[in-house]
Design an enzyme around this catalytic site. Structure first.
Site, PDB file in Angstrom:
ATOM      1  N   CYS A   1       3.347  -8.454 -21.416  1.00  0.00           N
ATOM      2  CA  CYS A   1       3.057  -9.895 -21.470  1.00  0.00           C
ATOM      3  C   CYS A   1       3.459 -10.546 -20.141  1.00  0.00           C
ATOM      4  O   CYS A   1       2.785 -11.462 -19.657  1.00  0.00           O
ATOM      5  CB  CYS A   1       3.820 -10.557 -22.614  1.00  0.00           C
ATOM      6  SG  CYS A   1       3.814  -9.604 -24.133  1.00  0.00           S
TER       7      CYS A   1
ATOM      8  N   CYS B   1      -3.284  -6.096 -25.378  1.00  0.00           N
ATOM      9  CA  CYS B   1      -3.246  -6.861 -26.629  1.00  0.00           C
ATOM     10  C   CYS B   1      -4.438  -7.795 -26.814  1.00  0.00           C
ATOM     11  O   CYS B   1      -4.612  -8.365 -27.886  1.00  0.00           O
ATOM     12  CB  CYS B   1      -1.957  -7.685 -26.691  1.00  0.00           C
ATOM     13  SG  CYS B   1      -1.892  -8.891 -25.361  1.00  0.00           S
TER      14      CYS B   1
HETATM   15 FE1  FES Z   1      -0.371 -10.346 -25.864  1.00  0.00          FE
HETATM   16 FE2  FES Z   1       2.164 -10.782 -25.405  1.00  0.00          FE
HETATM   17  S1  FES Z   1       1.321  -9.597 -27.016  1.00  0.00           S
HETATM   18  S2  FES Z   1       0.494 -11.434 -24.223  1.00  0.00           S
END
Ligand code: FES
Length: 206
Positions: free
Chosen positions: A105, A34
């Site tokens: 995450c 992400c």
């Molecule tokens: Fe990036 Fe959770 S979506 S750390």
């Protein structure tokens, strides 16, 4: 997305937030999944190798803040060796679960903690620098989470082959062409492996 009450509590009022000035060790990691980042700072008692203080700064999502909050709670008061054994699954369980699509995450938070511990160990000659080999690549691939089920691609046996020769990493991944996560998984594998200066080229077959 359904979050547990514990995730919400740790997100709204995270524990151990901030920066330690002159830390004994620290690490900053980014998630290839992400692009978010987290930093972890440690104060360690040299005689006992107990983590006396630990703080984090997160530029990640609610799940990342919640996981960083809970793992810093879990690591505080533990020895480096004990804290190193905390897994992203234990962290997610301590939060009463995370949605599968958010498991990466938790991986980011735990990975950063381990890198901070390694930073201390290297600085104090407690461990030898890790030798780069195929096993290290497999360890790295265990950080790539298949978002449909929230499990890593090695445990799910999606990784059929890993090779490393003359600077070339060869990875064979079993993922159907109709799978909507296919391109993302391949991209994430590449991003994880590009971090190693020992890898000059990456060949992925799917
Ligand atoms: Fe990036 Fe959770 S979506 S750390």
């Amino acid at each position: 997305m359904q979050y547990s009450q514990k995730v919400l509590d740790h997100f709204m009022k995270p524990h151990n937030v901030g920066k330690i000035e002159n830390p004994d060790a620290m690490a900053t990691e980014g998630s290839p999944a992400c692009g978010d980042q987290v930093s972890i700072y440690l104060k360690v008692k040299p005689e006992t190798l107990v983590i006396e203080d630990i703080k984090f700064q997160s530029y990640g999502c609610a799940s990342n803040i919640a996981t960083a909050s809970i793992i810093t709670d879990m690591a505080k008061g533990k020895t480096l060796e004990q804290a190193n054994k905390i897994t992203w699954k234990e962290a997610a369980e301590a939060l009463d679960g995370l949605p599968p699509v958010k498991m990466h995450c938790s991986v980011l938070a735990v990975d950063t903690l381990r890198k901070a511990i390694y930073d201390y160990e290297i600085k104090h000659n407690l461990v030898e620098k890790k030798k780069f080999n195929k096993e290290l690549i497999i360890e790295e691939l265990k950080k790539v989470i298949y978002p449909k089920v929230g499990e890593d691609i090695v445990t799910l046996k999606m990784v059929k082959y890993v090779g490393f020769e003359n600077g070339v990493a060869t990875i064979d991944i079993d993922i159907p062409s109709f799978d909507t996560h296919r391109d993302n998984i391949v991209e994430e594998v590449k991003e994880h492996l590009q971090r190693f200066k020992e890898i000059k080229d990456i060949k992925i077959t799917i």
